[in-house]
Design a protein around this motif. Structure first.
Motif, short mmCIF file in Angstrom:
data_model
loop_
_atom_site.label_atom_id
_atom_site.label_comp_id
_atom_site.label_asym_id
_atom_site.label_seq_id
_atom_site.Cartn_x
_atom_site.Cartn_y
_atom_site.Cartn_z
N ILE A 74 4.16 -12.10 -17.60
CA ILE A 74 3.58 -13.44 -18.01
C ILE A 74 3.17 -14.45 -17.03
O ILE A 74 2.18 -15.25 -17.11
CB ILE A 74 4.32 -13.62 -19.23
N TRP A 75 4.01 -14.58 -16.26
CA TRP A 75 3.90 -15.62 -15.25
C TRP A 75 2.83 -15.45 -14.09
O TRP A 75 2.04 -16.27 -13.85
CB TRP A 75 5.08 -15.64 -14.24
N VAL A 76 2.59 -14.44 -13.77
CA VAL A 76 1.24 -13.71 -12.80
C VAL A 76 -0.01 -13.89 -13.73
O VAL A 76 -0.94 -14.62 -13.07
CB VAL A 76 1.55 -12.62 -12.30
N ARG A 77 0.06 -13.67 -15.00
CA ARG A 77 -1.39 -13.78 -15.87
C ARG A 77 -1.71 -15.18 -15.82
O ARG A 77 -2.89 -15.39 -16.37
CB ARG A 77 -1.19 -13.09 -17.11
N HIS A 78 -0.80 -16.29 -15.70
CA HIS A 78 -1.32 -17.52 -15.99
C HIS A 78 -2.17 -18.09 -15.03
O HIS A 78 -2.19 -17.63 -13.78
CB HIS A 78 0.02 -18.40 -15.79
N PRO A 79 -3.34 -18.54 -15.25
CA PRO A 79 -4.57 -18.91 -14.18
C PRO A 79 -3.97 -19.68 -13.19
O PRO A 79 -4.33 -19.65 -11.97
CB PRO A 79 -5.53 -19.78 -15.23
N ALA A 80 -3.14 -20.71 -13.61
CA ALA A 80 -2.80 -21.65 -12.25
C ALA A 80 -1.92 -20.99 -11.57
O ALA A 80 -1.85 -21.21 -10.23
CB ALA A 80 -2.16 -23.28 -13.12
N HIS A 81 -0.95 -20.12 -12.17
CA HIS A 81 0.06 -19.57 -11.25
C HIS A 81 -0.80 -18.48 -10.09
O HIS A 81 -0.51 -18.29 -8.94
CB HIS A 81 1.04 -18.99 -12.07
N ARG A 82 -1.57 -17.89 -10.97
CA ARG A 82 -2.44 -16.84 -10.21
C ARG A 82 -3.21 -17.67 -8.89
O ARG A 82 -3.22 -16.87 -8.05
CB ARG A 82 -3.42 -15.94 -11.03
N MET A 83 -3.61 -18.68 -9.25
CA MET A 83 -4.30 -19.31 -8.23
C MET A 83 -3.68 -19.62 -7.11
O MET A 83 -4.03 -19.71 -5.78
CB MET A 83 -5.15 -20.60 -8.82
N VAL A 154 9.20 -18.66 -6.76
CA VAL A 154 10.45 -17.93 -7.36
C VAL A 154 11.42 -19.32 -8.54
O VAL A 154 11.65 -18.73 -9.51
CB VAL A 154 11.26 -17.52 -6.49
N ILE A 155 11.46 -20.37 -7.58
CA ILE A 155 12.42 -21.30 -8.58
C ILE A 155 11.99 -21.48 -9.72
O ILE A 155 12.35 -21.71 -10.95
CB ILE A 155 12.79 -22.45 -7.67
N PRO A 156 10.47 -21.95 -9.87
CA PRO A 156 9.83 -22.47 -10.98
C PRO A 156 9.95 -21.34 -12.02
O PRO A 156 9.97 -21.43 -13.34
CB PRO A 156 8.69 -22.97 -10.88
N TRP A 157 9.62 -20.02 -11.71
CA TRP A 157 9.75 -18.78 -12.25
C TRP A 157 10.91 -18.72 -13.16
O TRP A 157 11.22 -18.35 -14.36
CB TRP A 157 9.04 -17.60 -11.67
N TYR A 158 12.12 -18.84 -12.14
CA TYR A 158 13.33 -18.43 -12.73
C TYR A 158 13.78 -19.71 -13.65
O TYR A 158 14.51 -19.25 -14.79
CB TYR A 158 14.26 -18.59 -11.50
N ARG A 159 13.42 -20.79 -13.51
CA ARG A 159 13.74 -21.83 -14.23
C ARG A 159 13.11 -21.62 -15.69
O ARG A 159 13.68 -21.74 -16.83
CB ARG A 159 13.56 -23.29 -13.72
#
Length: 212
Positions: A74-83, A154-159
């Motif tokens: 789910i995190w990787v599919r987000h457009p901002a995170h992917r960019m 990693v830290i934003p994803w973990y939070r």
């Protein structure tokens, strides 16, 4: 000015729901009445387990909404995170290429640097020591940069993953909604009146049968 009904949920602001209103915290008046489903939905959105007004800590069961693989997907599919990940991957590839090139030049050109140093009177030990320190600085800088780049992801994803919880409120039996209390009052009062009234006793009188 419009007045809010006393029997209104403070979250959804409606009283048309068939769900009963409860008072799960220390809030009083109109702020103390909520639907259980509305409260759970609000706490799941906020990612906390206490009332934001009275700071009452709700008794609840917490369960992770996603597994690790699902959360990463789910995190990787987000457009901002992917960019951001694409840009960091490009930077990491460039740094890796530069680091490998410098290390290769330092290792394979060690003999050349030693010979050139001896020509100008520099001992081979000093030349080798400088090259080793140079390689150490390059490798440490490369690994530190990769660590910081990975940490930023990693830290934003973990939070976010730890905040994605399914919260189920456990409502204690001592906290009953005011509506249920109002419904129970007439029933209890009528029962008390019935118990206070003297019970009717039926008396049967048997008459003797005359013999003819």
């Amino acid at each position: 000015a419009s007045t809010i009904s006393l029997c209104t949920c403070r979250i959804c602001q409606t009283a048309k729901s068939k769900e009963a209103l409860i008072s799960p915290c220390y809030c009083k008046g109109t702020l103390g009445k909520v639907h259980l489903s509305c409260l759970e939905r609000w706490l799941n959105m906020c990612g906390r387990q206490h009332c934001e007004i009275c700071r009452y800590q709700f008794e609840a069961k917490r369960k992770r909404r996603y597994t690790i693989c699902q959360a990463i997907r789910i995190w990787v599919r987000h457009p901002a995170h992917r960019m951001l990940m694409k840009s960091d991957l490009i930077v990491a590839c460039i740094l890796t290429t530069v680091t490998m090139g410098l290390c290769s030049v330092s290792i394979f050109g060690l003999k050349y640097f030693v010979e050139e140093g001896q020509k100008i009177g520099v001992p081979s030990v000093y030349t080798k020591g400088v090259l080793i320190m140079f390689l150490a600085v390059i490798i440490i800088g490369y690994l530190t940069t990769l660590y910081l780049m990975a940490k930023d992801h990693v830290i934003p994803w973990y939070r976010w993953w730890t905040r994605c919880m399914i919260i189920k409120i456990i409502v204690s039996t001592s906290r009953v909604s005011e509506e249920e209390l109002l419904k129970q009052k007439p029933e209890s009062s009528s029962k008390k009146l019935q118990n206070s009234l003297p019970q009717r006793q039926t008396i049967t009188i048997s008459t003797p049968i005359r013999e003819t």
